[in-house]
Scaffold this motif. Structure first.
Motif, PDB file in Angstrom:
ATOM      1  N   GLU A   5       1.019  -1.100   0.176  1.00  0.00           N
ATOM      2  CA  GLU A   5      -0.630  -0.265   0.449  1.00  0.00           C
ATOM      3  C   GLU A   5       1.055   1.076  -0.284  1.00  0.00           C
ATOM      4  N   PHE A   6       2.131   0.625   0.695  1.00  0.00           N
ATOM      5  CA  PHE A   6       3.329   2.280   0.949  1.00  0.00           C
ATOM      6  C   PHE A   6       3.352   2.569  -0.749  1.00  0.00           C
ATOM      7  N   LYS A   7       3.694   1.399  -1.084  1.00  0.00           N
ATOM      8  CA  LYS A   7       4.652   1.291  -2.212  1.00  0.00           C
ATOM      9  C   LYS A   7       3.282   2.683  -3.412  1.00  0.00           C
ATOM     10  N   GLN A   8       2.193   1.560  -3.531  1.00  0.00           N
ATOM     11  CA  GLN A   8       1.177   1.883  -4.654  1.00  0.00           C
ATOM     12  C   GLN A   8       0.489   3.527  -4.310  1.00  0.00           C
ATOM     13  N   LEU A   9       0.174   3.388  -3.050  1.00  0.00           N
ATOM     14  CA  LEU A   9       0.536   5.846  -2.821  1.00  0.00           C
ATOM     15  C   LEU A   9       1.492   6.474  -3.313  1.00  0.00           C
ATOM     16  N   SER A  10       2.917   5.970  -3.204  1.00  0.00           N
ATOM     17  CA  SER A  10       3.887   6.679  -3.363  1.00  0.00           C
ATOM     18  C   SER A  10       3.722   6.745  -5.268  1.00  0.00           C
ATOM     19  N   LEU A  11       3.504   5.846  -5.964  1.00  0.00           N
ATOM     20  CA  LEU A  11       3.273   5.586  -7.096  1.00  0.00           C
ATOM     21  C   LEU A  11       1.823   6.433  -8.010  1.00  0.00           C
ATOM     22  N   LEU A  12       0.682   7.154  -7.123  1.00  0.00           N
ATOM     23  CA  LEU A  12      -0.389   7.141  -7.044  1.00  0.00           C
ATOM     24  C   LEU A  12       0.466   9.339  -7.142  1.00  0.00           C
ATOM     25  N   TYR A  13       1.124   9.552  -5.934  1.00  0.00           N
ATOM     26  CA  TYR A  13       1.335  10.844  -6.087  1.00  0.00           C
ATOM     27  C   TYR A  13       2.438  11.367  -6.768  1.00  0.00           C
ATOM     28  N   VAL A  14       3.252   9.851  -7.450  1.00  0.00           N
ATOM     29  CA  VAL A  14       4.434  10.386  -8.809  1.00  0.00           C
ATOM     30  C   VAL A  14       3.208  10.736 -10.108  1.00  0.00           C
ATOM     31  N   ASP A  15       2.125   9.995  -9.999  1.00  0.00           N
ATOM     32  CA  ASP A  15       1.035   9.869 -11.367  1.00  0.00           C
ATOM     33  C   ASP A  15       0.790  11.665 -11.086  1.00  0.00           C
ATOM     34  N   PHE A  16      -0.257  12.269  -9.893  1.00  0.00           N
ATOM     35  CA  PHE A  16      -0.426  13.313  -9.689  1.00  0.00           C
ATOM     36  C   PHE A  16       1.003  14.560 -10.334  1.00  0.00           C
ATOM     37  N   ALA A  45      13.888   7.055  -2.804  1.00  0.00           N
ATOM     38  CA  ALA A  45      14.934   7.362  -3.096  1.00  0.00           C
ATOM     39  C   ALA A  45      15.457   7.350  -4.912  1.00  0.00           C
ATOM     40  N   SER A  46      15.526   6.112  -5.007  1.00  0.00           N
ATOM     41  CA  SER A  46      15.438   5.570  -6.757  1.00  0.00           C
ATOM     42  C   SER A  46      14.768   5.224  -7.293  1.00  0.00           C
ATOM     43  N   THR A  47      12.957   5.329  -6.602  1.00  0.00           N
ATOM     44  CA  THR A  47      12.085   4.791  -7.760  1.00  0.00           C
ATOM     45  C   THR A  47      11.305   6.339  -8.037  1.00  0.00           C
ATOM     46  N   VAL A  48      10.397   6.798  -6.427  1.00  0.00           N
ATOM     47  CA  VAL A  48       9.748   8.678  -7.056  1.00  0.00           C
ATOM     48  C   VAL A  48      10.501   9.220  -6.871  1.00  0.00           C
ATOM     49  N   PHE A  49      11.435  10.015  -6.468  1.00  0.00           N
ATOM     50  CA  PHE A  49      12.666  10.863  -6.633  1.00  0.00           C
ATOM     51  C   PHE A  49      12.865  11.409  -7.242  1.00  0.00           C
ATOM     52  N   PRO A  50      12.796  10.598  -8.579  1.00  0.00           N
ATOM     53  CA  PRO A  50      13.913  11.056 -10.230  1.00  0.00           C
ATOM     54  C   PRO A  50      12.896  11.102 -10.537  1.00  0.00           C
ATOM     55  N   ARG A  51      11.187  10.203 -10.998  1.00  0.00           N
ATOM     56  CA  ARG A  51      10.922  10.947 -11.464  1.00  0.00           C
ATOM     57  C   ARG A  51       9.980  11.719 -11.173  1.00  0.00           C
TER      58      ARG A  51
END
Length: 107
Positions: A5-16, A45-51
């Motif tokens: 769920e943490f990763k799913q929410l993080s990816l929703l943040y990225v999409d937004f 650090a390796s997936t969310v922040f760069p995007r």
């Protein structure tokens, strides 16, 4: 919350951020009752922040939980990319965060 769920929410943040190209992001973590693991910190650090950086995010203001352990895990997660991506500040109220957004960035 689970790791998944943490990763799913993080990816929703990225999409937004990718969709709306937000240079300033406010994240209210006062209700977060989850400890971000070292593995999740590295993943962020390796997936969310760069995007989100590529999408134009330059500042992030965290409204933090009063639970010290949760707050420390959030701060530790953000330190994984310190100096590499965006300006980060921690606040205990939203008004202070908005005031910070109104100040010019020091590049």
């Amino acid at each position: 919350m689970t790791k998944s769920e943490f990763k799913q929410l993080s990816l929703l943040y990225v999409d937004f951020v990718e969709q709306y190209r937000c240079p300033n992001v406010l994240i209210d973590l006062r209700e977060l009752n989850y400890i971000i693991s070292p593995e999740e910190q590295q993943w962020s650090a390796s997936t969310v922040f760069p995007r989100v950086y590529k999408a134009g995010q330059r500042r992030v203001a965290y409204i933090v939980n009063t639970d010290l352990v949760t707050q420390l895990s959030v701060e530790q997660a953000m330190e994984e990319r310190e100096g590499a991506w965006f300006d980060t500040q921690y606040f205990d109220n939203i008004a202070q965060a908005y005031q910070w957004f109104d100040r010019p960035r020091m590049d």
